[in-house]
Scaffold this motif. Structure first.
Motif, PDB file in Angstrom:
ATOM      1  N   VAL A 121       0.826  -1.211   0.000  1.00 22.70           N
ATOM      2  CA  VAL A 121       0.000   0.000   0.000  1.00 22.70           C
ATOM      3  C   VAL A 121       0.861   1.263   0.000  1.00 22.70           C
ATOM      4  CG1 VAL A 121      -1.967  -1.100   1.151  1.00 22.70           C
ATOM      5  CG2 VAL A 121      -0.253   0.079   2.544  1.00 22.70           C
ATOM      6  N   CYS A 122       0.296   2.292  -0.649  1.00 22.47           N
ATOM      7  CA  CYS A 122       0.840   3.646  -0.567  1.00 22.47           C
ATOM      8  C   CYS A 122      -0.230   4.533   0.049  1.00 22.47           C
ATOM      9  CB  CYS A 122       1.190   4.195  -1.944  1.00 22.47           C
ATOM     10  SG  CYS A 122       2.583   3.376  -2.727  1.00 22.47           S
ATOM     11  N   ILE A 123       0.185   5.474   0.863  1.00 18.54           N
ATOM     12  CA  ILE A 123      -0.736   6.473   1.397  1.00 18.54           C
ATOM     13  C   ILE A 123      -0.847   7.595   0.377  1.00 18.54           C
ATOM     14  CG2 ILE A 123      -1.116   8.178   3.227  1.00 18.54           C
ATOM     15  CD1 ILE A 123       0.395   6.313   5.134  1.00 18.54           C
ATOM     16  N   GLN A 124      -2.093   7.940   0.040  1.00 17.94           N
ATOM     17  CA  GLN A 124      -2.291   9.070  -0.875  1.00 17.94           C
ATOM     18  C   GLN A 124      -2.257  10.366  -0.080  1.00 17.94           C
ATOM     19  OE1 GLN A 124      -5.752   8.964  -3.426  1.00 17.94           O
ATOM     20  NE2 GLN A 124      -5.206  10.899  -4.408  1.00 17.94           N
ATOM     21  N   VAL A 125      -1.437  11.303  -0.522  1.00 14.97           N
ATOM     22  CA  VAL A 125      -1.235  12.561   0.191  1.00 14.97           C
ATOM     23  C   VAL A 125      -1.789  13.710  -0.654  1.00 14.97           C
ATOM     24  CG1 VAL A 125       0.466  14.034   1.326  1.00 14.97           C
ATOM     25  CG2 VAL A 125       0.901  11.577   1.131  1.00 14.97           C
ATOM     26  N   ASN A 126      -2.561  14.560  -0.011  1.00 13.40           N
ATOM     27  CA  ASN A 126      -3.053  15.783  -0.665  1.00 13.40           C
ATOM     28  C   ASN A 126      -1.964  16.833  -0.488  1.00 13.40           C
ATOM     29  OD1 ASN A 126      -4.417  17.957  -1.676  1.00 13.40           O
ATOM     30  ND2 ASN A 126      -6.194  17.753  -0.337  1.00 13.40           N
ATOM     31  N   ILE A 127      -0.962  16.733  -1.350  1.00 11.71           N
ATOM     32  CA  ILE A 127       0.298  17.435  -1.090  1.00 11.71           C
ATOM     33  C   ILE A 127       0.175  18.940  -1.282  1.00 11.71           C
ATOM     34  CG2 ILE A 127       1.318  17.149  -3.421  1.00 11.71           C
ATOM     35  CD1 ILE A 127       3.129  16.537  -0.070  1.00 11.71           C
ATOM     36  N   SER A 128      -0.765  19.377  -2.138  1.00 13.94           N
ATOM     37  CA  SER A 128      -0.934  20.820  -2.324  1.00 13.94           C
ATOM     38  C   SER A 128      -2.098  21.370  -1.510  1.00 13.94           C
ATOM     39  CB  SER A 128      -1.155  21.152  -3.799  1.00 13.94           C
ATOM     40  OG  SER A 128      -0.425  20.303  -4.626  1.00 13.94           O
ATOM     41  N   ALA A 129      -2.609  20.573  -0.551  1.00 12.26           N
ATOM     42  CA  ALA A 129      -3.737  21.001   0.284  1.00 12.26           C
ATOM     43  C   ALA A 129      -4.869  21.567  -0.575  1.00 12.26           C
ATOM     44  CB  ALA A 129      -3.289  22.003   1.343  1.00 12.26           C
ATOM     45  N   ASP A 130      -5.195  20.867  -1.637  1.00  8.76           N
ATOM     46  CA  ASP A 130      -6.240  21.289  -2.567  1.00  8.76           C
ATOM     47  C   ASP A 130      -7.579  20.751  -2.063  1.00  8.76           C
ATOM     48  OD1 ASP A 130      -8.038  21.459  -4.682  1.00  8.76           O
ATOM     49  OD2 ASP A 130      -6.532  20.983  -6.201  1.00  8.76           O
ATOM     50  N   PRO A 131      -8.530  21.644  -1.754  1.00  8.47           N
ATOM     51  CA  PRO A 131      -9.797  21.172  -1.172  1.00  8.47           C
ATOM     52  C   PRO A 131     -10.573  20.245  -2.105  1.00  8.47           C
ATOM     53  CG  PRO A 131      -9.903  23.540  -1.696  1.00  8.47           C
ATOM     54  CD  PRO A 131      -8.489  23.112  -1.907  1.00  8.47           C
ATOM     55  N   ASN A 132     -10.281  20.274  -3.402  1.00 11.32           N
ATOM     56  CA  ASN A 132     -10.995  19.400  -4.331  1.00 11.32           C
ATOM     57  C   ASN A 132     -10.312  18.059  -4.552  1.00 11.32           C
ATOM     58  OD1 ASN A 132     -12.918  21.451  -4.888  1.00 11.32           O
ATOM     59  ND2 ASN A 132     -11.385  22.449  -6.186  1.00 11.32           N
ATOM     60  N   LYS A 133      -9.182  17.824  -3.898  1.00 17.85           N
ATOM     61  CA  LYS A 133      -8.435  16.586  -4.145  1.00 17.85           C
ATOM     62  C   LYS A 133      -8.524  15.668  -2.942  1.00 17.85           C
ATOM     63  CE  LYS A 133      -6.181  17.478  -8.124  1.00 17.85           C
ATOM     64  NZ  LYS A 133      -6.218  16.600  -9.277  1.00 17.85           N
ATOM     65  N   SER A 134      -8.482  14.359  -3.216  1.00 20.74           N
ATOM     66  CA  SER A 134      -8.451  13.432  -2.093  1.00 20.74           C
ATOM     67  C   SER A 134      -7.015  13.261  -1.621  1.00 20.74           C
ATOM     68  CB  SER A 134      -9.091  12.108  -2.472  1.00 20.74           C
ATOM     69  OG  SER A 134      -8.733  11.738  -3.759  1.00 20.74           O
ATOM     70  N   GLY A 135      -6.864  12.522  -0.542  1.00 17.56           N
ATOM     71  CA  GLY A 135      -5.551  12.321   0.054  1.00 17.56           C
ATOM     72  C   GLY A 135      -5.497  12.940   1.435  1.00 17.56           C
ATOM     73  N   LEU A 136      -4.588  12.404   2.245  1.00 14.17           N
ATOM     74  CA  LEU A 136      -4.409  12.900   3.610  1.00 14.17           C
ATOM     75  C   LEU A 136      -3.574  14.169   3.598  1.00 14.17           C
ATOM     76  CD1 LEU A 136      -3.251  10.133   6.113  1.00 14.17           C
ATOM     77  CD2 LEU A 136      -5.380  11.443   6.121  1.00 14.17           C
ATOM     78  N   PRO A 137      -3.854  15.120   4.503  1.00 13.49           N
ATOM     79  CA  PRO A 137      -2.931  16.250   4.627  1.00 13.49           C
ATOM     80  C   PRO A 137      -1.562  15.738   5.102  1.00 13.49           C
ATOM     81  CG  PRO A 137      -4.740  16.405   6.236  1.00 13.49           C
ATOM     82  CD  PRO A 137      -4.978  15.178   5.428  1.00 13.49           C
ATOM     83  N   PRO A 138      -0.486  16.355   4.626  1.00 20.55           N
ATOM     84  CA  PRO A 138       0.860  15.849   4.941  1.00 20.55           C
ATOM     85  C   PRO A 138       1.082  15.628   6.439  1.00 20.55           C
ATOM     86  CG  PRO A 138       1.006  17.617   3.336  1.00 20.55           C
ATOM     87  CD  PRO A 138      -0.439  17.507   3.716  1.00 20.55           C
ATOM     88  N   GLU A 139       0.545  16.525   7.277  1.00 21.68           N
ATOM     89  CA  GLU A 139       0.820  16.422   8.710  1.00 21.68           C
ATOM     90  C   GLU A 139       0.123  15.223   9.361  1.00 21.68           C
ATOM     91  OE1 GLU A 139      -0.492  18.972   7.100  1.00 21.68           O
ATOM     92  OE2 GLU A 139      -2.439  19.489   7.981  1.00 21.68           O
ATOM     93  N   ALA A 140      -0.821  14.593   8.645  1.00 22.24           N
ATOM     94  CA  ALA A 140      -1.514  13.434   9.215  1.00 22.24           C
ATOM     95  C   ALA A 140      -0.935  12.102   8.749  1.00 22.24           C
ATOM     96  CB  ALA A 140      -3.001  13.500   8.850  1.00 22.24           C
TER      97      ALA A 140
END
Ligand SMILES: *Cc1c(COP(=O)(O)O)cnc(C)c1O
Length: 229
Positions: A121-140
């Motif tokens: 597994v890979c964790i999906q990261v919302n790396i640009s903190a885009d409210p329309n994108k899925s993924g975890l915020p980097p700090e989580a």
């Protein structure tokens, strides 16, 4: 020349050139063929040319292809995953790139068949903190990574990001650089990650420059998709 064969040669050349330009070891970026919406015949063509890693976004499209393709194909699930759809992923895939919730991780861990190796597994990261994108915020990410590492039927391999598409190299590199930094931090904290799933047909050079190990390439291999996504 068959167009898929031709595109494969072109993509391989782009990867090789980018590895040289950005001083990456030759062959350190693997090619993952994103075959969503593509007919089985196109996957078979690529298979005959030596491609073994394929990625799908939709379970209902993927399962018949998995049943038809040779058994040495390595299947990656890269679409959004709801908790009521975890079982077919746990049973039929080798990799999941879009993990972002502990609840899903626990279900996959329970449902992964005992006779199969752990699900990568890979964790999906919302790396640009885009409210329309899925993924975890980097700090989580570190907290979920810690939880996943206690689940024996999952093997945490790395991070995945799907940033906003950009046309120029410099802005393309920014989110990939951030993801690579997070990856390095996690490895410093003792996680043993070996996979940075980043880069698609339009931004593979930027991803290679920032250390991608796994490029998810769809239209660059199969041609433009008939409908979006
Ligand atoms: C469709 C898709 C890709 C491939 O995109 P292309 O631009 O066609 O190369 C990569 N990753 C994900 C998650 C996708 O959904």
């Amino acid at each position: 020349m068959n167009t898929i064969a031709h595109r494969l040669v072109q993509i391989q050349a782009r990867i090789k050139l980018a590895e040289q330009r950005y001083l990456r070891p030759p062959g350190s970026t693997q090619l993952l063929a994103v075959s969503k919406t593509c007919p089985l015949a196109d996957l078979q063509t690529l298979y005959k040319l030596g491609q073994r890693h394929f990625a799908e976004n939709y379970l209902q499209d993927a399962l018949p292809k998995i049943a038809e393709m040779p058994t040495d194909v390595c299947w990656h699930f890269i679409g959004p995953l709801q908790s009521n759809k975890t079982r077919p992923v746990a049973e039929n895939f080798h990799w999941l790139h879009t993990l972002e919730r502990l609840k899903i991780a626990r279900r996959l861990n329970q449902q992964r068949p005992a006779e199969q190796p752990p699900l990568n597994v890979c964790i999906q990261v919302n790396i640009s903190a885009d409210p329309n994108k899925s993924g975890l915020p980097p700090e989580a990410v570190a907290e979920l990574a810690k939880e996943i590492s206690t689940l024996p039927r999952l093997r945490l391999r790395g991070l995945m990001a799907l940033p906003q598409q950009q046309t120029e190299l410099a802005p393309q590199r920014i989110p990939f650089q951030k993801l690579a930094e997070l990856y390095a931090q996690l490895n410093q904290r003792g996680f043993e990650l070996d996979t940075l799933s980043m880069g698609m047909s339009n931004d593979l050079e930027a991803a290679v420059a920032e250390g991608s190990t796994l490029l998810r390439i769809g239209s660059g291999l199969f041609g433009p998709r008939k409908y979006p996504q």
